[in-house]
Design an enzyme around this catalytic site. Sequence first.
Site, PDB file in Angstrom:
ATOM      1  N   ASP A  20       0.827  -1.218   0.000  1.00 32.75           N
ATOM      2  CA  ASP A  20       0.000   0.000   0.000  1.00 32.75           C
ATOM      3  C   ASP A  20       0.861   1.268   0.000  1.00 32.75           C
ATOM      4  OD1 ASP A  20      -2.339   1.436  -0.013  1.00 32.75           O
ATOM      5  OD2 ASP A  20      -2.662   1.300   2.150  1.00 32.75           O
ATOM      6  N   HIS A  37       2.284   3.050  -8.960  1.00 31.76           N
ATOM      7  CA  HIS A  37       2.094   1.602  -9.167  1.00 31.76           C
ATOM      8  C   HIS A  37       3.291   1.038  -9.939  1.00 31.76           C
ATOM      9  CE1 HIS A  37      -1.837   2.020  -7.539  1.00 31.76           C
ATOM     10  NE2 HIS A  37      -2.372   2.631  -8.586  1.00 31.76           N
ATOM     11  N   LEU A 132      10.071 -20.986  -3.471  1.00 32.24           N
ATOM     12  CA  LEU A 132       9.184 -19.987  -2.868  1.00 32.24           C
ATOM     13  C   LEU A 132       7.881 -19.980  -3.650  1.00 32.24           C
ATOM     14  CD1 LEU A 132       8.558 -17.346  -1.172  1.00 32.24           C
ATOM     15  CD2 LEU A 132       9.563 -16.075  -3.084  1.00 32.24           C
TER      16      LEU A 132
HETATM   17  C1  IPE Z   1      -5.477  -2.554  -0.149  1.00 33.66           C
HETATM   18  O1  IPE Z   1      -5.154  -1.235  -0.250  1.00 33.66           O
HETATM   19  C2  IPE Z   1      -5.465  -3.210  -1.519  1.00 33.66           C
HETATM   20  C3  IPE Z   1      -4.163  -3.396  -2.132  1.00 33.66           C
HETATM   21  C4  IPE Z   1      -3.013  -3.029  -1.647  1.00 33.66           C
HETATM   22  C5  IPE Z   1      -4.182  -4.059  -3.409  1.00 33.66           C
HETATM   23  P1  IPE Z   1      -6.254  -0.087  -0.463  1.00 33.66           P
HETATM   24  O2  IPE Z   1      -5.502   1.175  -0.627  1.00 33.66           O
HETATM   25  O3  IPE Z   1      -7.192  -0.467  -1.554  1.00 33.66           O
HETATM   26  O4  IPE Z   1      -7.059  -0.133   0.908  1.00 33.66           O
HETATM   27  P2  IPE Z   1      -7.912   1.021   1.608  1.00 33.66           P
HETATM   28  O5  IPE Z   1      -8.916   1.501   0.604  1.00 33.66           O
HETATM   29  O6  IPE Z   1      -6.965   2.105   1.999  1.00 33.66           O
HETATM   30  O7  IPE Z   1      -8.522   0.360   2.793  1.00 33.66           O
HETATM   31  C1  IPE Z   2      -1.697   0.202  -3.314  1.00 32.94           C
HETATM   32  O1  IPE Z   2      -1.415   1.560  -3.400  1.00 32.94           O
HETATM   33  C2  IPE Z   2      -1.869  -0.428  -4.665  1.00 32.94           C
HETATM   34  C3  IPE Z   2      -3.250  -0.798  -5.002  1.00 32.94           C
HETATM   35  C4  IPE Z   2      -4.287  -0.641  -4.257  1.00 32.94           C
HETATM   36  C5  IPE Z   2      -3.441  -1.389  -6.319  1.00 32.94           C
HETATM   37  P1  IPE Z   2      -2.568   2.627  -3.418  1.00 32.94           P
HETATM   38  O2  IPE Z   2      -2.958   2.883  -4.836  1.00 32.94           O
HETATM   39  O3  IPE Z   2      -3.675   2.224  -2.546  1.00 32.94           O
HETATM   40  O4  IPE Z   2      -1.840   3.899  -2.839  1.00 32.94           O
HETATM   41  P2  IPE Z   2      -2.437   4.933  -1.787  1.00 32.94           P
HETATM   42  O5  IPE Z   2      -2.914   4.150  -0.624  1.00 32.94           O
HETATM   43  O6  IPE Z   2      -3.560   5.638  -2.481  1.00 32.94           O
HETATM   44  O7  IPE Z   2      -1.306   5.837  -1.471  1.00 32.94           O
HETATM   45 MG    MG Z   3      -4.048   2.473  -0.571  1.00 29.64          MG
END
Ligand code: IPE
Ligand code: IPE
Ligand code: MG
Length: 239
Positions: A20, A37, A132
């Site tokens: 995240d 990403h 792994l």
């Molecule tokens: C969780 O992160 C999903 C992934 C990392 C793929 P999100 O960014 O979607 O979660 P919330 O919305 O902050 O809970």
């Molecule tokens: C996690 O990073 C990746 C996915 C959910 C695909 P985010 O896109 O949620 O990044 P933040 O949380 O908005 O910074």
């Molecule tokens: Mg996020």
Amino acid sequence: MSRTGPDGDRLPRHVACVMDGNGRWAERQGLKRTDGHAAGKEALLDVVDGALELGIEWLTVYAFSTENWRRPTDEVRFLMRFNESLLVDHRDELHEKGVRIRFIGRRDWKVPKRLLRRIDESTALTAGNRKLTLSVAFNYGGQAEIVDAVKQIVATGTSPADIDEALIAKHLYDPEMPDVDLWIRTSGEYRFSNFLIWQSAYAELVFVDTYWPDFRRGHLADAVADYQSRSRRFGGLDT
Ligand code: IPE
Ligand code: IPE
Ligand code: MG
């Protein structure tokens, strides 16, 4: 980085990671969310190498949740293409390193056919590897996984008396997946966001402030060392 480093004899068997903070990482430097990403790929490949070095057996990473469809169409489309090319570009090198690639999640009409094809190809290519297991959670939600398991069980006409934890576990997306020992989330958020909620019933949780694109194998080693300092009691008492 950790002062002592992890103890090779008490490794977590299954490490799960919520990757995240990609969007915030990008925004912080005036880039587009999708650049975040893209930058996350380096982190993932480094963490896989770190897991191989440490000798961890299972690594599950959260790549796209059942809730992530709520994001703008452009970002969703980017993530579909990005995950597809990540597989195409890196499956051979992962295969050579002895990584078995697997997927957990809902294979529904929303996931592009081409991506599903890449997923199947990568899974088949690496099926014989054992160093792994890299399990990728895609279009994955822990609640959806339990719902899907219950649907399957009900469809077999199982009597309620025969339903127990082991039976439900057998009907999850990957019945071979061991329970999570170490559950990591980056970016300073303190929530599950529906990730492996059944399998993490007794996981040790580690939250780090680092945004995912800056996360590296040293952070993984630190998390493992933190895990090893915990006392896991599973409801019992220390011996
Ligand atoms: C969780 O992160 C999903 C992934 C990392 C793929 P999100 O960014 O979607 O979660 P919330 O919305 O902050 O809970
Ligand atoms: C996690 O990073 C990746 C996915 C959910 C695909 P985010 O896109 O949620 O990044 P933040 O949380 O908005 O910074
Ligand atoms: Mg996020």
